[in-house]
Design an enzyme around this catalytic site. Sequence first.
Site, mmCIF file in Angstrom:
data_model
loop_
_atom_site.group_PDB
_atom_site.id
_atom_site.type_symbol
_atom_site.label_atom_id
_atom_site.label_comp_id
_atom_site.label_asym_id
_atom_site.label_seq_id
_atom_site.Cartn_x
_atom_site.Cartn_y
_atom_site.Cartn_z
ATOM 1 N N SER A 167 1.394 4.415 -2.613
ATOM 2 C CA SER A 167 0.834 5.607 -3.041
ATOM 3 C C SER A 167 1.823 6.496 -3.548
ATOM 4 O O SER A 167 2.469 7.429 -3.857
ATOM 5 C CB SER A 167 0.812 6.092 -1.313
ATOM 6 O OG SER A 167 2.197 5.402 -0.726
ATOM 7 N N ALA A 170 1.012 -1.410 -0.080
ATOM 8 C CA ALA A 170 -0.432 0.203 -0.172
ATOM 9 C C ALA A 170 1.158 1.091 0.313
ATOM 10 O O ALA A 170 0.829 2.349 -0.792
ATOM 11 C CB ALA A 170 -0.791 0.161 1.224
ATOM 12 N N TYR A 171 1.789 1.141 0.999
ATOM 13 C CA TYR A 171 2.474 2.689 0.947
ATOM 14 C C TYR A 171 3.318 2.482 0.011
ATOM 15 O O TYR A 171 3.605 4.146 -1.553
ATOM 16 C CB TYR A 171 3.597 2.228 2.345
ATOM 17 C CG TYR A 171 5.248 3.053 2.061
ATOM 18 C CD1 TYR A 171 4.946 4.578 2.656
ATOM 19 C CD2 TYR A 171 6.580 2.772 1.839
ATOM 20 C CE1 TYR A 171 5.647 5.616 2.804
ATOM 21 C CE2 TYR A 171 6.870 3.834 1.812
ATOM 22 C CZ TYR A 171 6.798 5.179 1.981
ATOM 23 O OH TYR A 171 7.819 6.587 2.148
ATOM 24 N N VAL A 172 3.997 1.764 -1.238
ATOM 25 C CA VAL A 172 4.569 1.797 -2.674
ATOM 26 C C VAL A 172 3.604 2.365 -3.812
ATOM 27 O O VAL A 172 3.863 2.920 -4.982
ATOM 28 C CB VAL A 172 4.416 0.658 -3.083
ATOM 29 C CG1 VAL A 172 5.747 -0.112 -4.567
ATOM 30 C CG2 VAL A 172 6.060 0.110 -2.164
#
Length: 245
Positions: free
Chosen positions: A157, A153-155
């Site tokens: 974004s 999820a971080y990647v």
Amino acid sequence: MNDTTTRVALVIGGSGGIGREVAERLGRDGIAVAVHYAGSKDKADETVAAVTAAGGRAIAVSGDVADEQAMAAAFDAVEREFGGIDVVVNTAGIMLLAPIATLDLDDLDRMHRTNIRGTFVISQQAARRVRPGGAIVNFSTSVTRLGFPTYGAYVASKGAVEAMTLVLAREMRGKDITVNAVAPGPTATPLFLEGKDQGTIDNLAKAPPLERLGTPSDIAEVVSFLAGPARWMNGQILYANGGIA
């Protein structure tokens, strides 16, 4: 002050970690610095004090990066104090890790609000306000290449941040403003170290050919280059990771 001859930088998320190091480095470079914070005024004031103690000029400004009115007010405050803005560095971001299969979607929304909407809001204001000869610097992550588990999820974004950066660079045609992103690798900050055991940290430190973790000053050096002399670097993602990827 209102000195339009001095270059001026607004460092979003400048109260701690990489952001604070960037603010202090730009101050040493002779750039007047506005230190943005979202929650900790005391830390922002400490950064301002560090910049001024080294002979620089600095103020603190606040606001939720995803709130367009709050950020417009922050940009207004910088322009009132220093007469304009030449450099905008957006280090603000949150990182919540879990496998894609089990990630709480509320965490996904929180990250995307700060990392995507926040970057978009800052980019809008910067595109409207940065003076000719200026620079816009966003922040991504080397994990977009490394693909570590739990970072999905971080990647996602940060992949959006990279896409925005490339598009904005082209939209600034004719304005003499560069737009780039810095993508740090493993860097010894509280955000990175939180929740990791010593074995994991040691393994990550051994991964780059330089055999160490990055430091905030390593990343600030790259930002300093993009904010000042790097006038032919435009529309690029700079992977500052010691050669890990």
